[in-house]
Design a protein around this motif. Structure first.
Motif, PDB file in Angstrom:
ATOM      1  N   LYS A 176      44.834 -47.072  76.209  1.00  0.00           N
ATOM      2  CA  LYS A 176      45.007 -47.623  77.547  1.00  0.00           C
ATOM      3  C   LYS A 176      43.888 -47.205  78.493  1.00  0.00           C
ATOM      4  CE  LYS A 176      50.069 -47.660  77.166  1.00  0.00           C
ATOM      5  NZ  LYS A 176      51.337 -47.130  77.729  1.00  0.00           N
ATOM      6  N   TYR A 177      43.122 -46.196  78.117  1.00  0.00           N
ATOM      7  CA  TYR A 177      42.064 -45.683  78.985  1.00  0.00           C
ATOM      8  C   TYR A 177      40.660 -46.007  78.474  1.00  0.00           C
ATOM      9  CZ  TYR A 177      45.528 -42.907  81.531  1.00  0.00           C
ATOM     10  OH  TYR A 177      46.588 -42.512  82.302  1.00  0.00           O
ATOM     11  N   VAL A 178      40.482 -46.084  77.177  1.00  0.00           N
ATOM     12  CA  VAL A 178      39.141 -46.263  76.623  1.00  0.00           C
ATOM     13  C   VAL A 178      39.129 -47.514  75.758  1.00  0.00           C
ATOM     14  CG1 VAL A 178      38.676 -43.798  76.657  1.00  0.00           C
ATOM     15  CG2 VAL A 178      39.624 -44.839  74.601  1.00  0.00           C
ATOM     16  N   SER A 179      37.924 -47.964  75.461  1.00  0.00           N
ATOM     17  CA  SER A 179      37.720 -49.133  74.623  1.00  0.00           C
ATOM     18  C   SER A 179      36.566 -48.861  73.678  1.00  0.00           C
ATOM     19  CB  SER A 179      37.426 -50.367  75.478  1.00  0.00           C
ATOM     20  OG  SER A 179      37.056 -51.479  74.673  1.00  0.00           O
ATOM     21  N   TYR A 180      36.563 -49.575  72.564  1.00  0.00           N
ATOM     22  CA  TYR A 180      35.474 -49.390  71.603  1.00  0.00           C
ATOM     23  C   TYR A 180      34.143 -49.914  72.142  1.00  0.00           C
ATOM     24  CZ  TYR A 180      35.836 -54.385  70.558  1.00  0.00           C
ATOM     25  OH  TYR A 180      35.835 -55.749  70.646  1.00  0.00           O
ATOM     26  N   LYS A 181      34.177 -50.684  73.221  1.00  0.00           N
ATOM     27  CA  LYS A 181      32.956 -51.219  73.808  1.00  0.00           C
ATOM     28  C   LYS A 181      32.240 -50.192  74.689  1.00  0.00           C
ATOM     29  CE  LYS A 181      34.770 -55.953  73.936  1.00  0.00           C
ATOM     30  NZ  LYS A 181      35.068 -57.113  74.814  1.00  0.00           N
TER      31      LYS A 181
ATOM     32  N   HIS B  33      36.338 -41.884  81.127  1.00  0.00           N
ATOM     33  CA  HIS B  33      37.716 -42.389  81.073  1.00  0.00           C
ATOM     34  C   HIS B  33      38.629 -41.415  80.328  1.00  0.00           C
ATOM     35  CE1 HIS B  33      37.044 -46.400  82.810  1.00  0.00           C
ATOM     36  NE2 HIS B  33      35.855 -46.351  82.225  1.00  0.00           N
ATOM     37  N   PHE B  34      38.088 -40.693  79.373  1.00  0.00           N
ATOM     38  CA  PHE B  34      38.903 -39.674  78.701  1.00  0.00           C
ATOM     39  C   PHE B  34      39.292 -38.563  79.676  1.00  0.00           C
ATOM     40  CE2 PHE B  34      39.387 -35.766  76.193  1.00  0.00           C
ATOM     41  CZ  PHE B  34      40.362 -36.169  75.305  1.00  0.00           C
ATOM     42  N   GLN B  35      38.400 -38.230  80.594  1.00  0.00           N
ATOM     43  CA  GLN B  35      38.726 -37.237  81.620  1.00  0.00           C
ATOM     44  C   GLN B  35      39.849 -37.743  82.518  1.00  0.00           C
ATOM     45  OE1 GLN B  35      37.570 -34.225  81.685  1.00  0.00           O
ATOM     46  NE2 GLN B  35      38.670 -33.609  83.533  1.00  0.00           N
ATOM     47  N   ARG B  36      39.875 -39.050  82.799  1.00  0.00           N
ATOM     48  CA  ARG B  36      40.987 -39.624  83.560  1.00  0.00           C
ATOM     49  C   ARG B  36      42.305 -39.427  82.831  1.00  0.00           C
ATOM     50  NH1 ARG B  36      40.490 -44.937  83.230  1.00  0.00           N
ATOM     51  NH2 ARG B  36      42.339 -45.164  84.529  1.00  0.00           N
ATOM     52  N   LEU B  37      42.296 -39.636  81.519  1.00  0.00           N
ATOM     53  CA  LEU B  37      43.509 -39.439  80.726  1.00  0.00           C
ATOM     54  C   LEU B  37      43.976 -37.999  80.809  1.00  0.00           C
ATOM     55  CD1 LEU B  37      45.619 -40.176  78.569  1.00  0.00           C
ATOM     56  CD2 LEU B  37      43.847 -39.794  76.839  1.00  0.00           C
ATOM     57  N   VAL B  38      43.070 -37.054  80.667  1.00  0.00           N
ATOM     58  CA  VAL B  38      43.435 -35.639  80.719  1.00  0.00           C
ATOM     59  C   VAL B  38      44.008 -35.290  82.085  1.00  0.00           C
ATOM     60  CG1 VAL B  38      42.540 -33.293  80.579  1.00  0.00           C
ATOM     61  CG2 VAL B  38      41.754 -35.016  78.956  1.00  0.00           C
ATOM     62  N   GLU B  39      43.392 -35.782  83.147  1.00  0.00           N
ATOM     63  CA  GLU B  39      43.881 -35.478  84.487  1.00  0.00           C
ATOM     64  C   GLU B  39      45.262 -36.081  84.726  1.00  0.00           C
ATOM     65  OE1 GLU B  39      40.870 -36.942  87.031  1.00  0.00           O
ATOM     66  OE2 GLU B  39      39.456 -35.313  86.608  1.00  0.00           O
ATOM     67  N   ASP B  40      45.494 -37.291  84.243  1.00  0.00           N
ATOM     68  CA  ASP B  40      46.813 -37.913  84.413  1.00  0.00           C
ATOM     69  C   ASP B  40      47.882 -37.154  83.633  1.00  0.00           C
ATOM     70  OD1 ASP B  40      45.640 -39.777  86.003  1.00  0.00           O
ATOM     71  OD2 ASP B  40      45.586 -41.363  84.479  1.00  0.00           O
ATOM     72  N   ARG B  41      47.551 -36.714  82.437  1.00  0.00           N
ATOM     73  CA  ARG B  41      48.523 -35.957  81.644  1.00  0.00           C
ATOM     74  C   ARG B  41      48.841 -34.620  82.298  1.00  0.00           C
ATOM     75  NH1 ARG B  41      50.848 -38.687  77.255  1.00  0.00           N
ATOM     76  NH2 ARG B  41      50.930 -36.763  76.075  1.00  0.00           N
ATOM     77  N   ARG B  42      47.838 -33.974  82.846  1.00  0.00           N
ATOM     78  CA  ARG B  42      48.078 -32.705  83.528  1.00  0.00           C
ATOM     79  C   ARG B  42      48.891 -32.906  84.800  1.00  0.00           C
ATOM     80  NH1 ARG B  42      42.050 -29.951  82.864  1.00  0.00           N
ATOM     81  NH2 ARG B  42      42.297 -29.336  80.670  1.00  0.00           N
ATOM     82  N   TYR B  43      48.671 -34.026  85.464  1.00  0.00           N
ATOM     83  CA  TYR B  43      49.458 -34.301  86.657  1.00  0.00           C
ATOM     84  C   TYR B  43      50.929 -34.536  86.297  1.00  0.00           C
ATOM     85  CZ  TYR B  43      51.112 -36.651  90.852  1.00  0.00           C
ATOM     86  OH  TYR B  43      51.829 -37.010  91.961  1.00  0.00           O
TER      87      TYR B  43
END
Length: 504
Positions: free
Chosen positions: A129-134, A143-153
């Motif tokens: 949902k956050y990253v793409s193969y493109k 975008h992976f950092q966004r995922l980590v921040e959302d999970r920590r939140y």
């Protein structure tokens, strides 16, 4: 993982992965995903699943139910004989690796009650949902950092709800109240379910030797029993199902014995810190002893994150009361003084690095002066300056085809009326059209010159002469065009005379 190896790991039946795990982590317990085993069984044993209704139950019992190895082997052989599957090659290969999927061989290893790779698959779904193969490598990590921040939140919100609320109790007993105070909400639900199952179990006393008592506990609607031993000296309880060893919480059979022995609280030795509410607040142990010998910058980043995490927890808890706030401020000030003294002592013990006079500019940028102490910072690179213009030089064709910028609105309107060189057919103008165009252009240039004339009449004629048509433009004019141009020059001269009179 800070140099730690996992206790257990679950994968599918990939041979290459199994070989790699055996060579790199030989002491780690390698388990197979039960869900993948059922999927493969549906492919290779489709006839048995369709033909026999009880085959699914017997196959599941071989995986989950048996506690003794001999009982498991007997049940497996009976299943093969009952459903005529002795010659099945897939079942033969599955039995050869029985230690990796049958729970009778894995109950003694902690696995957090996980038997499938579903958690890994759900994490893969969340990552998509956050990253793409493109994405390139830089965008991927952003975008992976966004995922980590959302999970920590989400984790912070769960911690806040757990600290500010109490779960609802199915029935008000002391051991359940104790569990609600120490366990997280999710683990409390699991413990409460086990306690509810304990009330439906049947308990039989099998004798006592010294301080050790032995019981047989029969679950509800089951025909087999579990053996539970209890030591009255330290309230140690052991069950043959080994749920505590496998999942980390006490089973219903052990809770039944504790209830019979009038134990009101969960024994301290059976409370795993990983399931408690305040695990992060109590985890003040520094992990600085685990160092990275290959890269010191990685170690600096790890220490920085650890300090930030602990100080964030300190600020959150100390802000709840004035006394806690003052205690935290006093302790932080003392800690800051101790840290400064430690750094100054270290700087005095290390030899001071002197910058040589012949050091180049790129070498000078690698030194930073803080508090009169010269510290060499490695890894900072200065970007070399490129001399010259980076634009590509234009060729002769591009210079000839370059259009002049319009000077006013009238010229812009004329340019808009011209046909597009890419989309429309180019028509050569007639002589009369060329005459009108040159006349209009000269009229516009003359009008602009007069409107901008604010420096006196001495240079007026020079300006008008500069705006006269060029020689190649005059060659295109007819007699009518020349007459029109002469009239315009006469008008311009009269305008010049009027301007001179106004100035005088």
């Amino acid at each position: 993982m800070s140099g730690k190896k996992p206790i257990s790991i679950l994968t599918d039946q990939d041979a290459a992965m199994a070989k790699a795990l055996l060579s790199e982590w030989p002491e780690t317990c390698h388990r197979l995903c039960i869900w993948h085993i059922y999927q493969n069984a549906a492919k290779h044993l489709s006839n048995a699943f369709e033909k026999f209704k009880n085959f699914t139950k017997d196959f599941g019992r071989c995986i989950y139910d048996y506690e003794d190895e001999d009982d498991f082997i007997n049940a497996w052989n009976n299943m093969l004989e009952k459903y005529n599957l002795k010659d099945n090659d897939w079942l033969r290969r599955l039995f050869n690796i029985k230690e990796q999927w049958a729970l009778v061989y894995g109950r003694q290893t902690f696995c957090a009650d996980i038997t499938t790779t579903q958690r890994s698959e759900s994490m893969n779904s969340a990552l998509k949902k956050y990253v793409s193969y493109k994405y390139d490598l830089l965008r991927f990590f952003q975008h992976f950092q966004r995922l980590v921040e959302d999970r920590r939140y989400q984790e912070l919100k769960a911690e806040f709800r757990a600290s500010q609320s109490s779960p609802a109790l199915s029935f008000p007993v002391e051991i359940l109240k104790h569990a609600s105070n120490i366990y997280t909400p999710e683990v409390f639900k699991l413990f409460q379910d086990e306690l509810c199952k304990a009330h439906d179990c049947v308990l039989k006393f099998n004798g006592e030797i010294g301080s050790i008592s032995k019981y047989e506990v029969i679950p509800h609607k089951k025909y087999w029993h579990h053996t539970v031993t209890f030591d009255s000296i330290d309230n140690t309880v052991l069950c043959s199902c080994k749920k505590y060893e496998f999942a980390g919480i006490l089973c219903a059979h052990a809770l039944k014995v504790l209830s019979t022995r009038n134990i009101k609280n969960i024994p301290a030795q059976y409370i795993l810190k990983r399931w408690t509410k305040n695990i992060k607040a109590k985890s003040t142990k520094s992990t600085c002893n685990v160092s990275s010998e290959n890269d010191s910058k990685v170690e600096i980043v790890r220490r920085y994150r650890e300090l930030c995490r602990l100080h964030t927890q300190l600020a959150t808890r100390a802000s709840e009361s004035k006394d806690a706030y003052e205690t935290a401020i006093l302790g932080l000030n003392n800690t800051l003084r101790d840290v400064d003294a430690c750094l100054k002592k270290k700087a005095s013990q290390e030899p001071t690095q002197v910058i040589p006079k012949t050091t180049s500019a790129s070498k000078l940028n690698e030194y930073i002066c803080i508090d009169d102490d010269i510290i060499k910072v490695r890894g900072i690179k200065t970007k070399t300056k490129v001399v010259g213009n980076s634009k590509r030089p234009k060729n002769a064709l591009e210079k000839l085809t370059k259009k002049k910028k319009p000077r006013n609105k009238e010229e812009c309107a004329l340019l808009e009326q011209e046909p597009d060189s890419h989309n429309e057919t180019i028509h050569m103008p007639t002589q009369s059209q060329a005459t009108m165009d040159i006349s209009q252009q000269y009229y516009i240039r003359t009008h602009n010159t007069l409107s901008n004339y604010q420096q006196g009449p001495t240079s007026m004629m020079n300006l008008l002469q500069a705006e006269l048509p060029q020689e190649e433009e005059l060659s295109l004019l007819s007699s009518e065009g020349l007459d029109l141009l002469n009239s315009e020059l006469t008008c311009s001269a009269k305008t010049h005379d009027m301007c001179v009179q106004d100035v005088e």
